[in-house]
Structure formats: structure tokens, C-alpha cells
Enzyme design. Structure first.
Site, PDB file in Angstrom:
ATOM      1  N   ASP A 127       0.905  -1.141   0.000  1.00  0.00           N
ATOM      2  CA  ASP A 127       0.000   0.000   0.000  1.00  0.00           C
ATOM      3  C   ASP A 127       0.947   1.194   0.000  1.00  0.00           C
ATOM      4  OD1 ASP A 127      -1.416   2.274   0.826  1.00  0.00           O
ATOM      5  OD2 ASP A 127      -2.965   1.033   1.728  1.00  0.00           O
ATOM      6  N   HIS A 128       1.109   1.833  -1.147  1.00  0.00           N
ATOM      7  CA  HIS A 128       2.229   2.778  -1.254  1.00  0.00           C
ATOM      8  C   HIS A 128       2.082   3.980  -0.303  1.00  0.00           C
ATOM      9  CE1 HIS A 128      -0.324   5.122  -4.013  1.00  0.00           C
ATOM     10  NE2 HIS A 128       0.487   6.126  -3.809  1.00  0.00           N
TER      11      HIS A 128
ATOM     12  N   HIS B 177      -5.683   2.843   1.146  1.00  0.00           N
ATOM     13  CA  HIS B 177      -4.937   4.011   1.625  1.00  0.00           C
ATOM     14  C   HIS B 177      -5.628   4.730   2.801  1.00  0.00           C
ATOM     15  CE1 HIS B 177      -2.837   3.156  -1.960  1.00  0.00           C
ATOM     16  NE2 HIS B 177      -3.514   3.912  -2.795  1.00  0.00           N
TER      17      HIS B 177
HETATM   18  C1  BG6 Z   1      -3.420   4.729  -6.363  1.00  0.00           C
HETATM   19  C2  BG6 Z   1      -4.774   4.795  -6.992  1.00  0.00           C
HETATM   20  O1  BG6 Z   1      -3.337   3.630  -5.484  1.00  0.00           O
HETATM   21  O2  BG6 Z   1      -3.177   5.919  -5.631  1.00  0.00           O
HETATM   22  C3  BG6 Z   1      -4.893   6.021  -7.886  1.00  0.00           C
HETATM   23  O3  BG6 Z   1      -4.988   3.629  -7.760  1.00  0.00           O
HETATM   24  C4  BG6 Z   1      -4.549   7.264  -7.122  1.00  0.00           C
HETATM   25  O4  BG6 Z   1      -6.198   6.123  -8.425  1.00  0.00           O
HETATM   26  C5  BG6 Z   1      -3.195   7.097  -6.429  1.00  0.00           C
HETATM   27  O5  BG6 Z   1      -4.490   8.354  -8.024  1.00  0.00           O
HETATM   28  C6  BG6 Z   1      -2.904   8.262  -5.525  1.00  0.00           C
HETATM   29  O6  BG6 Z   1      -1.601   8.142  -5.062  1.00  0.00           O
HETATM   30  P1  BG6 Z   1      -0.734   9.424  -4.712  1.00  0.00           P
HETATM   31  O7  BG6 Z   1       0.546   8.860  -4.182  1.00  0.00           O
HETATM   32  O8  BG6 Z   1      -0.575  10.190  -5.981  1.00  0.00           O
HETATM   33  O9  BG6 Z   1      -1.529  10.176  -3.701  1.00  0.00           O
END
Ligand code: BG6
Length: 501
Positions: free
Chosen positions: A183-184, A246
Site C-alpha cells: 500500500d504505497h 490508503h
Molecule cells: C493509487 C490509486 O493507489 O493511488 C490512484 O490507484 C490514485 O487512483 C493514487 O491516483 C494516488 O496516489 P498518490 O501517491 O498520488 O496520492
């Protein structure tokens, strides 16, 4: 989360080597790890995809990705050449099992060169329907031995049932210790700092509960639309794409009890406890505590942008939500009765990820109302991105002969405090996989508990088509109902002024 580095020789195999995720995120992260001295002494990166490419073709492909998307800008020629010596390619068609034989040969070649301590990481940057197939083929070709780890991108399942099925397949091949469900958001510097802020400072804990906090807001808003990802997004929607993973993980970091130590499982236990304490949704809660939205066309920065139903790959009559707002409760001693408002959406007015903790008002106002006409309850605002900061909003006396109060911000701002650039989430997480640290990765029960909580909402939204879609204009703050959701309780969504730098 690393505290010291001692890396065994490592082979990183990237499935989906020519795909977007590798070009935008993984390759830049690996190159930056190398540039900053965090790659192991001995390593090989093997890209795989269906296409037939030479090693050099692949190196050039990912160099373009790094040049376009790395936080550190274009590659430095000498450094890149050294890094690229470790990069290889093998064509693997996951539908043609025998191609795993070619991959095995390539892996074994490096393994022999690197010695018996070599670890192998498989990164599945591919469509989720291929996860089981790849895991099964790795097992068949004896490529899933003890020295291996597998990294699974989201979405992890489409619902509770498919998440369980995937967990069953993966755990029949790998042990839980070998599985890294990514989960980045958990790799973001500002997100990791939430634990530091909460558990390395003594002043907060006595206030961090229902006695002093009156509500929490978690808001992740994006200006971008779905762009080229309409096909994927149609089967996901904001609930599955953002909230299930997230946003609920951010909520867990705010809601969790103090871990006994910094062990991966101890921390994950405490997060799962939050998910398990969350109040299940009744049909009535779904009506009154959830809001869905879908954007229609509008103007963003002087350009007209299409509505969701006109994006490529999207059903012109789509019922997919591009916005979701939900009021959650955590039924435990710490949080009983305290609402956690969560919202996320695409094509909103501002790109910003904010966690706002609003404290209760002072028990008695001693100042005449004219003195404090801008009175505001204390707020703690954790800004995850684009501004990286923590603000504590307090009342202060405006300098002057009169007693006038107004709210001011006490700010910890990364930019002003640290000169070093923060690593990208994928750098942190890839390094964690290499060091074998699972703290920032989702355990099977974490993923399943999050699905379990959301399934009633998923089902209700899927089974009952929204009659109001599309219901918000691109470049707005989302549907009016989302304002009403929080206004009914006497609050409003908090935003930071647009950053002008
Ligand atoms: C991803 C989603 O996990 O996270 C995307 O699939 C989203 O739809 C993105 O835009 C948002 O990540 P960040 O790091 O740009 O906030």
C-alpha cells in the site's frame, strides 16, 4: 522501516517490466536507491514482459521512465551506465508457462554468481487477474523457495471473497513472511512520521482520545481525472481504489493503540485492532453516513475536461463512483462516539492529502465574544502532500493594546526544517522488501478486515444504481451531499489554502 542496512545479494524480478508502474515508480526508485548507496553490493534486476526485447532495449526503455519520472531528474550518464550493467530482460508470457523456464535460467545464472545467500524478490506489477497464475507458475518451476519474497500490488481482491481466495493461493505457495502486500501510502515519508509524531512525543498521548478530540477528518482529494485508467477504474471506483486501502490505513495510524515495540507484527496487530473495532454498517448507516459521487465535465486550469462517463474505457451509463465520503466510528474506549470523516475523489478542486484532528472546545469561554470573534477550536493538521507539514492551530493574542484573539498556526514544515529531499514511497518500500521488513506492508488479516468492514457499502452501491450521477462538476469539492454529511454534525471539511510556490 529500516534502521540499519545489511543486504544480501539480491535479484529483483519485475513482472510487468515494460508497464507504467515500472517506468513511473519502480525503475526510478531502484535507480535512486542505487544512486544513494542503498542497493546491495551484488544485485541484478530482471525485467519481464511478453514483448521480445534485448537487455539493451529494456535498459533504454526504463531509462526513459527514469528520465521522465524520477524525483532526482534525468539520469547521470556515468551512474546510469553502472546501474544499467545490473539490468537484464527475459521475455515471459505468463499465459505460456514454459517461458518461466527461461526466467529460471536467467535467475540461476545470477544466483550462481552471487552465492548461496542470494535472495530473490518478485514484484508483480501486472493486472491483478495474473497474480494467481504467476504465483502458481513460480511454484511449479521451483522458483518460490525459502529465499524468495513476493510483492503484490493493489488492488488486493475486488471484495472480501476474492481477497480471501488470493490469500489462500498465495499462502499455499509462500509463507506470510514472504508476502509483501503493498500500500504505497504507507511508504510516504509524512505517513511514516505519523507513528513518530504519536509515539515519540509525550505531550500528545494524554489528549489523543474521546475526552479531548471531537472529530477526525481524513481527506485525500485529487485534481486529476481517471485519464487512461478508465478500464481499470470502472471495476474499482473510489471505495475500492482508495478507501479500502490508503484511507483506512491512515485511519488505523491515527486510531491505533501504542505498540509495545517496533516489530512489524506488533504494529500490524495494533492496526488490525482498529479495523476490528470499527462499527459495522447497517442499511440505515449506509443511507445516512455514506455519500458517493461521479464527476461531470468542467474546467480545470482553463481547460475543459470531460465528465467521467466520457473518459476512455468508461461505460456511458456508468454507476462507478469517483468520489466517496464516509463517516466511520471506532467502537472502543479511546474513540467511542468520535466520528472519523473520510473523503476521497477525483477531479476535485485541489490535490491534497490531509488529516485533521479537531480538539474539543475549552470548557468555558472567559473572553468577551467581541475579543474572540475568530474563535476556533484547536486543530492538528497533518498534511501528507503536496505540502509536507504538521500544523497545530491555536488561539493567540494579536499584538496590540486591545485584547483580540485569532487562530495562528504553529508549523513544522519539512521544507524549512530539512534540506534533504524525501525519498519516494516506492524507494522506502522496495528497500523494506530487500531488508525483509514487513512493518509497512499489509498482512492478510489487515486486508480482509478492511474488506469485511466495507462490503455492506460495496454491495449497496453496486446493487442500487445511483440516480443522481453525475452529481459534481470537475474542479469542485464533490457532491453537495458530502458537505451535508459533515455539516449535519456541525462541522465542515477542512482544507489548506492553495500552496503558491
Ligand atoms: C493509487 C490509486 O493507489 O493511488 C490512484 O490507484 C490514485 O487512483 C493514487 O491516483 C494516488 O496516489 P498518490 O501517491 O498520488 O496520492
Amino acid at each position: 522501516m529500516k534502521t540499519s542496512i545489511n543486504l544480501n545479494p539480491t535479484i529483483v524480478v519485475i513482472f510487468g517490466g515494460t508497464g507504467d508502474l515500472n517506468l513511473r515508480k519502480l525503475a526510478p526508485a531502484l535507480y535512486n536507491l542505487y544512486s544513494d548507496g542503498f542497493m546491495p553490493e551484488k544485485y541484478a534486476i530482471i525485467g519481464t514482459a511478453r514483448k521480445k526485447l534485448s537487455d539493451d532495449d529494456f535498459r533504454n526503455t526504463i531509462m526513459e521512465g527514469v528520465n521522465s519520472f524520477s524525483r532526482s531528474g534525468k539520469v547521470k550518464k556515468e551512474k546510469w551506465d553502472k546501474f544499467a550493467e545490473h539490468v537484464y530482460y527475459t521475455s515471459v508470457d505468463v499465459q505460456a508457462e514454459e517461458t518461466f523456464g527461461d526466467l529460471k535460467k536467467n535467475i540461476e545464472k545470477h544466483q550462481q554468481e552471487f552465492g548461496p545467500n542470494t535472495q530473490i524478490l518478485y514484484y508483480l506489477a501486472v493486472a491483478p487477474n495474473l497474480f494467481p497464475l504467476i504465483a502458481t507458475c513460480l511454484s511449479k518451476y521451483q522458483l518460490a523457495e525459502e529465499n524468495t519474497r513476493i510483492v503484490i500490488e493493489k488492488p488486493f481482491g475486488r471484495d472480501l471473497e476474492t481477497a480471501k481466495e488470493l490469500n489462500n493461493i498465495l499462502t499455499s505457495i509462500f509463507t506470510e513472511k514472504q508476502i509483501y502486500r503493498i500500500d504505497h501510502y504507507l511508504g510516504k515519508e509524512t505517513v511514516q512520521n505519523i507513528m513518530a509524531f504519536r509515539f515519540a512525543n509525550s505531550f500528545l498521548e494524554p489528549l489523543w482520545n474521546r475526552t479531548y478530540i471531537d472529530h477526525v477528518q481524513i481527506s485525500v482529494t485529487e485534481q486529476l481525472g481517471v485519464g487512461e485508467r478508465g478500464g481499470y477504474y470502472e471495476s474499482a471506483g473510489a471505495l475500492r481504489d482508495m478507501i479500502q486501502n490508503h484511507l483506512l490505513q491512515l485511519l488505523c495510524l491515527i486510531g491505533m493503540e501504542t505498540p509495545v515495540n517496533f516489530d512489524a507484527d506488533e504494529i500490524r496487530n495494533k492496526k488490525v485492532d482498529v479495523l476490528k473495532a470499527m462499527r459495522p454498517f447497517s442499511p440505515e448507516d449506509i443511507r445516512f453516513s455514506t455519500v458517493r459521487g461521479q464527476y461531470t465535465k468542467g474546467w480545470v486550469e482553463g481547460k475543459e475536461v470531460p465528465g467521467y462517463r466520457h473518459e476512455t474505457g468508461v461505460d456511458p451509463d456508468s454507476n462507478t463512483e469517483t468520489f466517496a465520503a464516509i463517516k466511520f466510528f471506532v467502537d472502543n474506549w479511546r474513540w467511542q462516539g468520535i466520528p472519523f470523516y473520510v473523503r476521497t475523489g477525483k477531479r476535485l478542486f485541489q490535490t491534497s492529502s490531509l488529516i485533521t484532528i479537531q480538539f474539543k472546545d475549552v470548557p468555558h469561554h472567559i473572553f468577551p465574544s467581541a475579543v474572540s470573534e475568530h474563535w476556533q477550536q484547536n486543530r492538528l493538521i497533518i498534511s501528507i502532500q503536496p505540502e509536507m507539514s504538521i500544523r497545530l492551530q491555536v488561539q493567540a493574542k494579536r499584538p496590540g493594546l486591545d485584547m483580540v484573539l485569532n487562530p495562528v498556526d504553529m508549523v513544522f514544515d519539512y521544507k524549512g526544517t530539512y534540506s534533504a529531499q524525501a525519498p519516494e514511497a516506492y524507494e522506502t518500500l522496495l528497500l523494506d522488501v530487500m531488508t525483509g521488513d514487513q512493518t509497512q506492508f499489509m498482512r492478510a488479516d489487515q486486508v480482509e478486515s478492511a474488506w469485511e468492514l466495507l462490503m455492506p457499502v460495496v454491495n449497496a452501491w453496486e446493487n442500487k444504481k445511483s440516480l443522481s450521477f453525475p452529481n459534481y462538476t470537475a474542479d469542485s469539492w464533490g457532491p453537495e451531499d458530502a458537505e451535508a454529511l459533515i455539516a449535519r454534525d456541525g462541522f465542515h471539511w477542512f482544507t489548506l489554502p492553495l500552496n503558491k510556490d
